[in-house]
Design an enzyme around this catalytic site. Structure first.
Site, mmCIF file in Angstrom:
data_model
loop_
_atom_site.group_PDB
_atom_site.id
_atom_site.type_symbol
_atom_site.label_atom_id
_atom_site.label_comp_id
_atom_site.label_asym_id
_atom_site.label_seq_id
_atom_site.Cartn_x
_atom_site.Cartn_y
_atom_site.Cartn_z
ATOM 1 N N TYR A 146 11.973 -16.122 7.311
ATOM 2 C CA TYR A 146 12.228 -17.276 8.454
ATOM 3 C C TYR A 146 13.248 -17.259 9.311
ATOM 4 O O TYR A 146 13.411 -17.780 10.493
ATOM 5 C CB TYR A 146 12.206 -18.683 7.790
ATOM 6 C CG TYR A 146 10.797 -19.152 7.222
ATOM 7 C CD1 TYR A 146 10.191 -18.416 6.115
ATOM 8 C CD2 TYR A 146 10.265 -20.361 7.959
ATOM 9 C CE1 TYR A 146 8.846 -19.024 5.755
ATOM 10 C CE2 TYR A 146 9.322 -20.884 7.438
ATOM 11 C CZ TYR A 146 8.334 -20.114 6.538
ATOM 12 O OH TYR A 146 7.136 -20.785 6.147
ATOM 13 N N LYS A 195 7.950 -9.799 -5.161
ATOM 14 C CA LYS A 195 6.972 -8.911 -5.026
ATOM 15 C C LYS A 195 7.588 -7.542 -5.274
ATOM 16 O O LYS A 195 7.953 -6.694 -4.282
ATOM 17 C CB LYS A 195 6.355 -8.879 -3.574
ATOM 18 C CG LYS A 195 5.320 -7.767 -3.221
ATOM 19 C CD LYS A 195 4.015 -7.998 -3.956
ATOM 20 C CE LYS A 195 2.991 -6.995 -3.832
ATOM 21 N NZ LYS A 195 1.948 -6.923 -4.441
ATOM 22 N N ASP A 227 1.301 -12.184 -6.137
ATOM 23 C CA ASP A 227 -0.103 -12.204 -5.931
ATOM 24 C C ASP A 227 -0.648 -12.654 -7.376
ATOM 25 O O ASP A 227 -1.752 -13.314 -6.965
ATOM 26 C CB ASP A 227 -0.693 -10.952 -5.411
ATOM 27 C CG ASP A 227 -0.087 -9.568 -6.235
ATOM 28 O OD1 ASP A 227 0.776 -9.673 -6.927
ATOM 29 O OD2 ASP A 227 -0.730 -8.364 -6.087
ATOM 30 N N ASP A 251 6.609 -21.143 0.399
ATOM 31 C CA ASP A 251 5.836 -21.828 1.747
ATOM 32 C C ASP A 251 4.348 -21.699 1.199
ATOM 33 O O ASP A 251 3.494 -22.709 0.931
ATOM 34 C CB ASP A 251 6.079 -21.298 2.999
ATOM 35 C CG ASP A 251 5.200 -21.990 4.014
ATOM 36 O OD1 ASP A 251 5.116 -23.105 3.766
ATOM 37 O OD2 ASP A 251 4.548 -21.381 4.750
ATOM 38 N N ASP A 255 1.805 -24.684 -1.107
ATOM 39 C CA ASP A 255 0.578 -25.460 -0.700
ATOM 40 C C ASP A 255 -0.685 -25.301 -1.741
ATOM 41 O O ASP A 255 -1.460 -26.322 -1.834
ATOM 42 C CB ASP A 255 0.156 -24.890 0.630
ATOM 43 C CG ASP A 255 0.672 -25.388 1.859
ATOM 44 O OD1 ASP A 255 1.458 -26.151 1.889
ATOM 45 O OD2 ASP A 255 -0.203 -25.450 3.004
#
Ligand code: IPM
Ligand code: MG
Length: 363
Positions: A146, A195, A227, A251, A255
């Site tokens: 970001y 990751k 993942d 982020d 959700d």
């Protein structure tokens, strides 16, 4: 006590849901003998409409002069709103990113709780969620993709875009420390999501998290690839207590986690710096399609106000009173459209706010 509360109603459904949270805070104030002095601040589209930019120094200074900030939501419909004809740096979201950075709000707490009363709205098989779940996603909020360098240029005749994912060990350490501190007040488990099979930044994240873990022998640390985490959230959500992760992964995962609770309209969030100051906002967006229609669920904003009392103002009893009132109104069977199930009573934004106000009692 008198508290100074910065209020950012924002865009879309923001003003109507914030109005409900203010009613709830005012009820708490009169019951417990506090005063909340509100100061309205402009951010996002509302700020663009007034000043041509999504944030001004006045907004940042106003927030800094407050004990905490309560926010609705910002942004509009990217297809139809004129705000999205502006260059990216001048769009509503840029205001949100700027205020996070300007106030050093590096720790974003996003609780994803399955309320027993809303179990029917959860899209997972009941066998996976029996007994409910209570996950706290701790998202790093001022670093990573970001805020890294980015540019778009023509290179070797091809349009090429670059975004940079950078973390230094200090940024990782401070959010990891928060995760362990929070886990100590919960079920003593941190799952750090990265990751590390591909990214250097994730390998550093893993190394620093393990160093921090040495100071918290009472908390279990494990690592999970992002993942796999996305899959595990829908396969076995009950395995999670605190999920610690970097900005972009947080982020996306937050959700996903909100979806399995049945409604994103229920989820609060807190963004904290290294003092007691915080910015509190619902996890959902500005829902321009239902703005001004008295349809939005104000509960996420009301629960954000409760988090504000808990984390910034250290008023635990008052926060508990709000949380209890929300549960009771759900038990009473009142629902906004997003969480409506058969046999319940459909209410609008204002009535939901009123019902919660009525249910607030001193313990
Ligand atoms: C969020 C939102 C923001 C983010 C957007 C509006 C910039 O999706 O708070 O999760 O990506 O952080
Ligand atoms: Mg998001």
């Amino acid at each position: 006590m008198e508290y100074k509360i910065g209020v950012i109603p924002g865009d879309g459904i923001g003003p109507e849901i914030v109005a409900q949270a203010r009613k709830v805070l005012d009820r708490v104030a009169s019951l417990y003998g506090h005063t909340f002095a509100y100061r309205e601040l402009l951010l996002g589209g509302a700020c663009i409409d007034r000043h041509g930019v999504p944030i001004t120094d006045e907004t940042v200074e106003g927030a800094r002069a407050s004990d905490a900030v309560l926010m609705g939501s910002i942004g509009g419909d990217a297809k139809t709103s004129p705000w999205y004809k502006l260059e990216p740096k001048k769009r509503p979201e840029a205001g949100l990113l700027s205020i996070r950075k300007a106030l050093g709000l590096f720790a974003n707490l996003r609780p994803a709780v399955l309320y027993p009363e809303l179990a029917g709205a959860c899209p997972l098989k009941p066998s996976l969620t029996e007994g409910g779940f209570d996950i706290l996603i701790l998202r790093e909020l001022t670093g990573g993709l970001y805020f890294g360098d980015r540019h778009t240029a023509v290179e070797n005749g091809l349009r090429t875009a670059v975004d940079t994912l950078t973390y230094n060990e200090e940024e990782i350490r401070r959010i990891a420390v928060k995760a362990f501190e929070i886990a100590r007040k919960r079920k003593h488990s941190v799952i750090s999501v990265d990751k590390a099979n591909v990214l250097d930044s994730s390998r550093l994240w893993r190394a620093v998290t393990e160093e921090v873990a040495k100071d918290y022998p009472d908390v279990t640390l494990s690592h999970m690839l992002v993942d796999n985490c996305a899959m595990q959230l829908v396969r076995d959500p009950k395995q999670f207590d605190v999920i610690l992760t970097e900005n972009m992964f947080g982020d996306i995962l937050s959700d996903e986690a909100s979806m399995i609770t049945g409604s994103i309209g229920m989820l609060a969030s807190a963004s904290l710096n290294d003092t007691s100051f915080g910015l509190y906002e619902p996890s959902h967006g500005s829902a321009p399609d239902i703005a001004g229609q008295d349809k939005a669920n104000p509960i996420a904003t009301i629960l954000s106000a409760s988090m504000m009392l808990r984390y910034s103002l250290d008023r635990q009893e008052e926060a508990d009173a709000i949380d209890r009132a929300v549960s009771q109104v759900l038990e009473d069977g009142y629902r906004t459209g997003d969480i409506m199930t058969e046999g319940c009573q459909l209410v609008g934004t204002k009535e939901m706010g009123d019902r919660i106000v009525e249910r607030i009692r001193k313990d």
